[in-house]
Motif scaffolding. Structure first.
Motif, mmCIF file in Angstrom:
data_model
loop_
_atom_site.group_PDB
_atom_site.id
_atom_site.type_symbol
_atom_site.label_atom_id
_atom_site.label_comp_id
_atom_site.label_asym_id
_atom_site.label_seq_id
_atom_site.Cartn_x
_atom_site.Cartn_y
_atom_site.Cartn_z
ATOM 1 N N LEU A 142 0.808 -1.217 0.000
ATOM 2 C CA LEU A 142 0.000 0.000 0.000
ATOM 3 C C LEU A 142 0.840 1.265 0.000
ATOM 4 C CD1 LEU A 142 -2.872 -0.912 2.522
ATOM 5 C CD2 LEU A 142 -3.090 -0.492 0.073
ATOM 6 N N VAL A 143 2.092 1.157 0.357
ATOM 7 C CA VAL A 143 2.942 2.356 0.412
ATOM 8 C C VAL A 143 3.092 2.921 -0.998
ATOM 9 C CG1 VAL A 143 5.224 3.256 0.988
ATOM 10 C CG2 VAL A 143 4.156 1.530 2.449
ATOM 11 N N GLY A 144 2.854 4.231 -1.126
ATOM 12 C CA GLY A 144 2.954 4.881 -2.420
ATOM 13 C C GLY A 144 1.613 4.968 -3.152
ATOM 14 N N GLN A 145 0.587 4.254 -2.636
ATOM 15 C CA GLN A 145 -0.728 4.316 -3.294
ATOM 16 C C GLN A 145 -1.594 5.403 -2.649
ATOM 17 O OE1 GLN A 145 -2.750 0.784 -4.596
ATOM 18 N NE2 GLN A 145 -1.107 -0.550 -3.761
ATOM 19 N N LYS A 146 -2.542 5.883 -3.453
ATOM 20 C CA LYS A 146 -3.461 6.879 -2.935
ATOM 21 C C LYS A 146 -4.369 6.228 -1.872
ATOM 22 C CE LYS A 146 -2.766 10.784 -5.223
ATOM 23 N NZ LYS A 146 -3.801 11.344 -6.080
ATOM 24 N N ILE A 147 -4.737 7.016 -0.897
ATOM 25 C CA ILE A 147 -5.604 6.528 0.179
ATOM 26 C C ILE A 147 -6.949 6.066 -0.351
ATOM 27 C CG2 ILE A 147 -6.566 8.804 0.713
ATOM 28 C CD1 ILE A 147 -5.707 6.007 3.214
ATOM 29 N N GLU A 148 -7.343 6.595 -1.536
ATOM 30 C CA GLU A 148 -8.636 6.237 -2.117
ATOM 31 C C GLU A 148 -8.722 4.759 -2.479
ATOM 32 O OE1 GLU A 148 -8.806 10.344 -1.753
ATOM 33 O OE2 GLU A 148 -7.289 9.201 -2.872
ATOM 34 N N VAL A 149 -7.520 4.062 -2.553
ATOM 35 C CA VAL A 149 -7.548 2.640 -2.879
ATOM 36 C C VAL A 149 -8.280 1.855 -1.792
ATOM 37 C CG1 VAL A 149 -5.369 1.976 -1.737
ATOM 38 C CG2 VAL A 149 -6.116 0.726 -3.790
ATOM 39 N N LEU A 150 -8.322 2.452 -0.596
ATOM 40 C CA LEU A 150 -9.005 1.790 0.523
ATOM 41 C C LEU A 150 -10.459 2.224 0.666
ATOM 42 C CD1 LEU A 150 -6.138 2.058 3.186
ATOM 43 C CD2 LEU A 150 -6.604 0.200 1.577
ATOM 44 N N VAL A 151 -10.926 3.078 -0.254
ATOM 45 C CA VAL A 151 -12.300 3.586 -0.219
ATOM 46 C C VAL A 151 -13.119 2.878 -1.294
ATOM 47 C CG1 VAL A 151 -13.752 5.634 -0.487
ATOM 48 C CG2 VAL A 151 -11.530 5.819 0.633
ATOM 49 N N PRO A 152 -14.387 2.458 -1.018
ATOM 50 C CA PRO A 152 -15.216 1.801 -2.026
ATOM 51 C C PRO A 152 -15.318 2.643 -3.284
ATOM 52 C CG PRO A 152 -16.268 1.624 0.122
ATOM 53 C CD PRO A 152 -15.090 2.528 0.290
ATOM 54 N N THR A 153 -15.348 1.999 -4.435
ATOM 55 C CA THR A 153 -15.357 2.671 -5.737
ATOM 56 C C THR A 153 -16.445 3.734 -5.822
ATOM 57 O OG1 THR A 153 -14.588 0.606 -6.741
ATOM 58 C CG2 THR A 153 -15.479 2.272 -8.216
ATOM 59 N N SER A 154 -17.618 3.448 -5.288
ATOM 60 C CA SER A 154 -18.749 4.379 -5.392
ATOM 61 C C SER A 154 -18.499 5.671 -4.631
ATOM 62 C CB SER A 154 -20.031 3.715 -4.865
ATOM 63 O OG SER A 154 -19.856 3.323 -3.509
ATOM 64 N N ALA A 155 -17.564 5.662 -3.678
ATOM 65 C CA ALA A 155 -17.341 6.855 -2.850
ATOM 66 C C ALA A 155 -16.006 7.550 -3.137
ATOM 67 C CB ALA A 155 -17.415 6.455 -1.373
ATOM 68 N N ARG A 156 -15.174 7.024 -4.076
ATOM 69 C CA ARG A 156 -13.822 7.564 -4.273
ATOM 70 C C ARG A 156 -13.839 8.994 -4.796
ATOM 71 N NH1 ARG A 156 -10.782 2.173 -6.773
ATOM 72 N NH2 ARG A 156 -10.825 1.029 -4.768
ATOM 73 N N GLY A 157 -14.705 9.294 -5.794
ATOM 74 C CA GLY A 157 -14.730 10.644 -6.356
ATOM 75 C C GLY A 157 -15.054 11.670 -5.283
ATOM 76 N N GLY A 158 -16.003 11.394 -4.484
ATOM 77 C CA GLY A 158 -16.365 12.314 -3.425
ATOM 78 C C GLY A 158 -15.315 12.392 -2.345
ATOM 79 N N HIS A 159 -14.587 11.308 -2.135
ATOM 80 C CA HIS A 159 -13.570 11.271 -1.073
ATOM 81 C C HIS A 159 -12.425 12.214 -1.384
ATOM 82 C CE1 HIS A 159 -10.208 9.728 1.361
ATOM 83 N NE2 HIS A 159 -11.162 9.441 2.248
ATOM 84 N N GLU A 160 -12.004 12.263 -2.656
ATOM 85 C CA GLU A 160 -10.903 13.160 -3.042
ATOM 86 C C GLU A 160 -11.254 14.607 -2.731
ATOM 87 O OE1 GLU A 160 -9.863 12.535 -7.092
ATOM 88 O OE2 GLU A 160 -9.116 10.489 -6.776
ATOM 89 N N GLN A 161 -12.498 15.012 -3.008
ATOM 90 C CA GLN A 161 -12.918 16.378 -2.729
ATOM 91 C C GLN A 161 -12.932 16.647 -1.220
ATOM 92 O OE1 GLN A 161 -13.501 18.865 -5.024
ATOM 93 N NE2 GLN A 161 -13.534 20.136 -3.154
ATOM 94 N N HIS A 162 -13.394 15.615 -0.448
ATOM 95 C CA HIS A 162 -13.392 15.738 1.022
ATOM 96 C C HIS A 162 -11.963 15.901 1.538
ATOM 97 C CE1 HIS A 162 -17.628 15.131 1.364
ATOM 98 N NE2 HIS A 162 -17.629 13.824 1.019
ATOM 99 N N ARG A 163 -11.042 15.141 0.934
ATOM 100 C CA ARG A 163 -9.640 15.213 1.391
ATOM 101 C C ARG A 163 -9.038 16.584 1.095
ATOM 102 N NH1 ARG A 163 -5.457 13.937 -1.626
ATOM 103 N NH2 ARG A 163 -6.618 12.574 -3.026
#
Length: 504
Positions: A46-67
């Motif tokens: 997981l090192v070097g990967q975006k944190i969104e890899v641990l977020v369900p696909t349906s919520a990733r787009g919204g998660h980036e904006q939250h971050r």
């Protein structure tokens, strides 16, 4: 410095939650073994990967904006306690998580966020189970409430229509907690008007003491069933104790019912039954008495008839006259017995008609004396004392039947060569006829039963009679609105007093 690094590594590896270090670009810089295990990764995958890899696909787009928004104003906060957050494992399976975010900046000015991740699968399941349980309980409460309302409506409907009575519940001070029943509506009382009032205040003073004493026993835990009579009305009261959660009686349920009509019906049935019993007893006594009373005169008639035939053949005419008189006396006795039964039967069937008209009492008495001539014993005399004329309104035939019965007794129970004195006296309101004999008299112990049907005094059982005569006289006089009384002493004679009103 090495000590601090070692301590950091020990804590980093020992913590039971997933610990993930993310830079301001959202890239995973480091994570502990628990974090790897939680998300299904090993080593440095997981090192070097975006944190969104641990977020369900349906919520990733919204998660980036939250971050991005969070990085603009980083603060320590917890996520997932109020919101439902899910993480996604390497194999694509999702599970509920709670995340705590803690921003910090190193000495070089680089910005990081430490995410403390907890797997809350068990807690989420418990919450769901609790939610289901709560929903189930709410549904049961709703259903139970509905049932209780339906039961309450049904109970009130039953109580409200309770015929001729009232169903009530009282507290320990006899205050109304509940009251329903047709008995209240018949009195024009609204049940709501009774709540809180004292039940005993509504009880008739004549019955209050009895009711309170009975209900006090119910408050002690004893069920009661009793009747209360108030004037012409009779009430049946059933009372049972009602216990609280501590098994202490704090209320009682009382069911009152007006049973006056039932009591009347029961009384009439009992009277009818008693009449039937009396009739059965009367028939039995009649058969017994008739078999005895008829046997003697019939035997006398039979034997005298046979003897008359023999004496006629021998031309013993003086003896024929003797036995002819015996036959006449026996027939007279049979006639008297039959007359008693016929009179009694008419009285029992209420077939005796009463016709009031002006009647000369002296004339009626003298006619009665004439009809008794053949029944008197040798040298027995009936003497009249009174006015030559006295007229009152009465039924002459019933009064004559009464006098014939009284004179018959006087003749029967008096000695030969004696007197029977009949007196007629007038008072302002009544006339009194007295019949005095100087015969056997009535034993004191028998006097109280003298007018009872079929009763005969103990000192006359060997003399013919039905035991109905005085009972018939009593009932005739009742029809004539008169009365009868007597004085008697055994061995000295009896005097009867017949009192009749001068006006009807």
């Amino acid at each position: 410095m090495d000590l601090k690094n070692n301590l950091y590594e020990i804590l980093f590896g020992a913590i039971q939650e997933g610990l993930i270090l993310v830079n301001d670009k959202g890239v995973i810089v480091e994570l502990n073994k628990t974090g790897n295990f939680m998300f299904g990764y090993t080593g440095d995958e997981l090192v070097g990967q975006k944190i969104e890899v641990l977020v369900p696909t349906s919520a990733r787009g919204g998660h980036e904006q939250h971050r991005t928004n969070y990085n603009a104003h980083p603060t320590a906060r917890s996520m997932g306690s109020a919101l439902k957050l899910d993480g996604v494992r390497k194999d694509g399976s999702e599970f509920p998580v709670q995340v705590s975010l803690n921003p910090f900046e190193n000495k070089n000015g680089q910005k990081y966020v430490v995410a403390l991740v907890s797997d809350v699968t068990e807690r989420r399941e418990n919450e769901q189970n609790l939610l289901k349980l709560r929903e189930s309980l709410e549904q049961k409460v709703k259903e139970r409430t509905q049932e209780l309302r339906e039961s309450e409506r049904l109970y009130k409907s039953i109580a409200r229509n309770f015929p001729s009575g009232v169903i009530s519940i009282f507290d320990s001070s006899f205050k109304y907690l509940f009251a329903e029943g047709q008995g209240l509506y018949e009195l024009g009382i609204e049940t709501s008007d009774l709540i809180g009032l004292d039940y005993l205040d509504r009880i008739d003073p004549r019955a209050k003491k009895q009711v309170k004493e009975e209900l006090d026993e119910v408050f002690k835990g004893e069920s009661k069933n009793f009747e209360v009579k108030v004037g012409e009305r009779t009430y049946s009261i059933n009372a049972v104790p009602l216990s609280d959660e501590g098994n202490e009686v704090d209320k009682i349920l009382v069911v009152e019912k007006n049973i006056t009509a039932q009591k009347e019906v029961s009384k009439k049935l009992e009277e009818t039954l008693n009449k039937e019993r009396e009739l059965t007893e009367m028939k039995s006594r009649f058969v017994s008495m008739a078999s005895h009373e008829f046997r003697t005169p019939l035997s006398t008639i039979n034997s005298s008839a046979s003897l008359i035939k023999k004496y006629h053949e021998r031309e013993s005419f003086d003896k024929i006259v003797k036995h002819a008189d015996r036959i006449k006396n026996s027939v007279r006795n049979l006639t008297a017995i039959l007359n008693d039964f016929l009179s009694f039967e008419k009285l029992e069937a209420n077939k005796v008609n009463v016709n009031f008209d002006d009647c000369s009492l002296p004339q009626l008495l003298l006619e009665s004396f004439d009809e008794m001539v053949d029944m008197t014993k040798p040298e027995q005399n009936i003497i009249y004392k009174g006015p030559k004329e006295l007229i009152i309104p009465t039924d002459g035939q019933l009064l004559k039947n009464t006098m014939l019965n009284m004179l018959s007794n006087a003749v029967k129970y008096s000695r030969a060569k004696g007197e029977i004195i009949v007196s007629l006296e007038e008072t302002p309101d009544n006339i009194v006829i007295s019949i005095q004999d100087f015969g056997l008299g009535i034993p004191l112990a028998d006097q109280k039963n003298l007018f009872t049907r079929f009763f005969r005094a103990g000192n006359v059982t060997n003399i013919e009679g039905t035991g109905l005569g005085l009972n018939i006289v009593l009932r005739y006089l009742d029809l004539l609105k008169g009365e009868i009384s007597f004085k008697s002493k055994e061995g000295e004679g009896t005097i009867f007093f017949i009192t009749l009103p001068k006006q009807n």
